[in-house]
Structures are given as structure tokens and as C-alpha cells.
Design an enzyme around this catalytic site. Structure first.
Site, mmCIF file in Angstrom:
data_model
loop_
_atom_site.group_PDB
_atom_site.id
_atom_site.type_symbol
_atom_site.label_atom_id
_atom_site.label_comp_id
_atom_site.label_asym_id
_atom_site.label_seq_id
_atom_site.Cartn_x
_atom_site.Cartn_y
_atom_site.Cartn_z
ATOM 1 N N GLY A 112 57.839 30.128 23.716
ATOM 2 C CA GLY A 112 56.548 29.894 24.767
ATOM 3 C C GLY A 112 56.251 31.231 25.594
ATOM 4 O O GLY A 112 55.539 31.053 26.664
ATOM 5 N N ALA A 132 53.948 38.345 38.565
ATOM 6 C CA ALA A 132 54.290 36.849 38.959
ATOM 7 C C ALA A 132 54.916 36.727 40.310
ATOM 8 O O ALA A 132 53.618 36.924 41.402
ATOM 9 C CB ALA A 132 55.219 36.106 37.787
ATOM 10 N N VAL A 134 50.135 40.546 39.285
ATOM 11 C CA VAL A 134 51.102 41.342 38.521
ATOM 12 C C VAL A 134 52.646 41.216 39.203
ATOM 13 O O VAL A 134 52.797 40.861 40.214
ATOM 14 C CB VAL A 134 50.872 42.886 38.949
ATOM 15 C CG1 VAL A 134 51.727 44.026 38.494
ATOM 16 C CG2 VAL A 134 49.418 43.203 39.019
ATOM 17 N N GLU A 163 48.740 38.528 44.884
ATOM 18 C CA GLU A 163 50.366 38.975 44.578
ATOM 19 C C GLU A 163 50.397 38.482 43.241
ATOM 20 O O GLU A 163 51.334 39.349 42.181
ATOM 21 C CB GLU A 163 51.240 38.420 45.434
ATOM 22 C CG GLU A 163 52.468 38.903 45.318
ATOM 23 C CD GLU A 163 52.776 40.264 45.546
ATOM 24 O OE1 GLU A 163 52.851 41.021 44.560
ATOM 25 O OE2 GLU A 163 52.812 40.660 46.761
ATOM 26 N N LYS A 216 43.538 37.704 36.498
ATOM 27 C CA LYS A 216 43.313 38.959 36.661
ATOM 28 C C LYS A 216 42.244 39.652 36.648
ATOM 29 O O LYS A 216 41.778 40.739 36.798
ATOM 30 C CB LYS A 216 44.416 39.555 35.645
ATOM 31 C CG LYS A 216 45.942 39.504 36.119
ATOM 32 C CD LYS A 216 46.818 39.873 35.231
ATOM 33 C CE LYS A 216 47.167 39.142 34.043
ATOM 34 N NZ LYS A 216 47.775 38.075 34.351
ATOM 35 N N LYS A 227 46.955 44.630 34.402
ATOM 36 C CA LYS A 227 47.926 44.869 35.409
ATOM 37 C C LYS A 227 48.026 46.336 35.889
ATOM 38 O O LYS A 227 48.078 46.556 37.033
ATOM 39 C CB LYS A 227 49.315 44.164 35.020
ATOM 40 C CG LYS A 227 49.278 42.949 34.742
ATOM 41 C CD LYS A 227 50.703 42.338 34.159
ATOM 42 C CE LYS A 227 50.805 41.139 33.772
ATOM 43 N NZ LYS A 227 52.162 40.638 33.210
#
Length: 348
Positions: A193, A140, A138, A135, A113, A211
Site C-alpha cells: 500500500g 507528512a 513535505v 507542513e 502539493k 516536494k
């Protein structure tokens, strides 16, 4: 005969390794020409599967490619910049400049990003180049960027973008809603995680800010980070201390967040870490939302994006689903690679 493309993967973390695994199972006209991390690169025409496997094992063991036999300095990469090269940036590097690659006709796919959320004067060329796709930056693997860009291209001006854009902070809000203390919710997210190695990197709201900037710029707004107010999920008392001390000291905020969760519940609401942005600026922070709303129904690390426009008003276009994880992020990268290949072949 279909055109063959070469692939350069920059970044061999979880997402990068998952991209390689997916490419191995797809019938695409691509060959892996280079692997790179921030220290060095491996090149070949193409790279052998054995070399790739050895490099992956080395990275999984925490080694840098500069220690790998046969590695070359990053200065060797520009020799590969040709019109048949697709560069995939899954790294977290902040200062990698791909302008030369784009000028030479390379295609570029981002999961990283940083370049797209850099100051506008540095990032603007990335939002106007048809050979750039992002794509996975933001949401995933969710079709967030494609949907927003399609609205803009159709002549339907965007008026507001709103969303829960962090799976980590979504999980934390769900735990607060369930009655967990702030310190326990942070620890649970870390143990599961969901967080960065230092949870404060998530709690700061910085990732959501990046984002938000990418979405704003995709909507057509030349926004800078200074135009977005960010309210972090911790205060100055938790700054500048080792991680173990942070986990212990985070209990200082338990009463504050318990009171906020209690007040929200009494109002028939729940807490969500929400980003809202318009052409005039944005705000990112913890807010009450109706418990029986779409935002209130989010559970755990799910993401939610709402695009308001001239045509989608008062009801927005909504995209929701899993917004975190190496597998879904890699899937977003793969979709961008396929889109670039199809564009070059003239397929829709």
C-alpha cells in the site's frame, strides 16, 4: 471568550477522513461547515455528525458527493469565504484556485502539493501569506517546513537542501539492498500500500519533484520544475501499458538494478533515491551513499531531510522519521490548524 472558526474540508480521501477523526477528539474552537470533493459539496451551520458519517461512508464506498442527497455544486463554496473560515485542502486536484478565499481573509492549510508546486507566477502568493500553512506537503507530519522556514526567518541563508523524500522509493531501495529483484521490490511496495494505484506515478520521481520545489521555494529560491533534473526509476519500455502488463514487463529491468545494487555494495555503499537542490537548480535520482552514513542507515519508508546553511555547515540540520501514511500526514494538517488558531489568538 475564544474565537470560533469554521472548517471547510476539500478532499475526503484517507488523509481527509483521518483529519476529521482527529478533529472529533480535540477540544478546538472549530465547527465543520463544509465537506467537498471535486464533484460537489455539502454545507451546514454546522454539518450534523450524522450527515458527516453518511458522507464518509459514501466516499469509502467509492461514491462521489455529487450523488449524495442534498449536495450542492462547487460554485456554492465562495459564499462561505469569510475571515473565520479555515480551508483544508487534502485533495489531489490540480486546478483549484484559492485566491478569492485568501483575498477574503480565509486561512488555508495544504496537504495537496499541486498549488504550491505550480509555476511560480501562480504559486508565489502562497509562500508570502501568513494565513497559508503547508507542513503536510513535505515529510507528512515531520516538522520539515517549519524547521526550514525558521532557519530562513532567523537570517541563516540556506545553501543546499538534500533528502530522501519518498517513503515509497525508500522502501523500494531497502528491498533492492536486501537482494530483492526490481520487479519484486515494486510489487512488494504496491502490495504493502505504499505506492499510488499505478506505481509508475511514484517511480517517475514526479512526487519528489513537487516536494523539492516546495522546499526550494520555502528556502527563498523562485525555482521552476525545469531547473530540476529528474531521473525516473523505470524507462520508456514500461510506458503506456496496462498495469498488469507493467508488473510483468518490469522484470526487464531486474538485471540493471541488480547490477547497480551489487556495485554499490562492493563500494561499501547502498542505493538511495536522493533529491539535492541549491539556488542554481537540482537533481533527483538514484545515487550511491555510504552504507554507514545517516542516509545509508535509513530503513524502509523513512524520510530524511538535511538543510545546509551558513550556520549549519559542514554538518547540516537533519530531520528524519516516517514520511508517509494517512495518520502522520493528517497530524501535520492538525498541527497547522492549531498554529493558525494560536496565531489569531496571539499565542506563540
Amino acid at each position: 471568550m475564544r474565537k470560533e472558526f469554521k472548517i471547510m474540508l476539500y478532499g475526503l480521501g484517507k488523509v481527509g477522513r483521518q483529519v476529521l477523526a482527529m478533529l472529533n477528539h480535540l477540544d478546538l474552537p472549530v465547527a465543520l461547515a463544509a465537506l467537498s470533493d471535486s464533484s460537489a459539496c455539502l454545507t451546514g451551520d454546522p454539518l450534523t455528525s450524522q450527515l458527516v458519517e453518511n458522507a464518509i461512508r459514501a466516499k469509502e464506498a467509492g461514491e462521489r458527493l455529487s450523488h449524495f442527497p442534498g449536495s450542492q455544486p462547487l460554485s456554492a463554496l465562495p459564499a462561505l469565504f469569510t475571515e473565520d473560515l479555515i480551508i483544508i485542502d487534502t485533495s489531489v486536484v490540480k486546478d483549484m484556485d484559492w485566491k478569492d478565499a485568501l483575498n477574503k481573509g480565509c486561512r488555508l492549510v495544504f496537504a495537496n502539493k499541486n498549488a504550491l508546486s505550480a509555476p511560480w507566477r501562480q504559486a508565489k502568493h502562497l509562500f508570502s501569506n501568513p494565513n497559508v500553512r503547508y507542513e503536510a506537503t513535505v515529510g507528512a507530519g515531520l516538522p520539515v517546513i517549519a524547521s526550514l522556514a525558521s532557519q530562513v526567518a532567523s537570517g541563516d541563508p540556506i545553501t543546499r537542501v538534500e533528502g530522501v523524500m519518498s517513503g515509497t522509493l525508500g522502501f523500494l531501495c531497502s528491498r533492492l539492498e536486501q537482494g530483492a529483484s526490481y520487479s519484486q521490490a515494486v510489487r512488494d511496495a504496491y502490495d504493502a500500500g505504499y505506492t499510488e494505484p499505478d506505481p509508475r506515478d511514484d517511480l517517475s520521481g514526479f512526487d519528489v519533484l513537487r516536494k523539492t520545489l516546495i522546499l526550494a521555494r520555502t528556502a527563498g529560491w523562485q525555482m521552476e520544475k525545469e531547473e530540476v533534473e529528474v531521473l525516473p526509476l523505470y524507462d520508456e519500455r514500461l510506458l503506456g501499458m496496462p498495469l498488469a502488463d507493467f508488473f510483468e514487463a518490469s522484470a526487464l529491468l531486474n538485471a540493471d538494478y541488480a547490477a547497480m545494487a551489487k556495485t554499490a555494495a562492493e563500494n561499501g555503499n547502498t542505493l538511495r533515491y536522493l533529491a539535492t537542490v541549491t539556488a542554481r537548480g537540482g537533481r533527483i535520482g538514484l545515487r550511491e551513499v555510504a552504507e554507514n552514513s545517516a542516509l545509508g542507515a535509513l530503513n524502509g519508508p523513512g524520510n530524511y531531510f538535511a538543510f545546509y546553511s551558513r550556520n549549519y555547515n559542514p554538518d547540516p540540520l537533519v530531520i528524519a522519521g516516517p514520511g508517509a501514511g494517512a495518520t502522520v500526514t493528517a497530524n501535520g494538517v492538525i498541527n497547522d490548524i492549531i498554529a493558525l488558531i494560536q496565531k489569531d489568538s496571539g499565542r506563540p
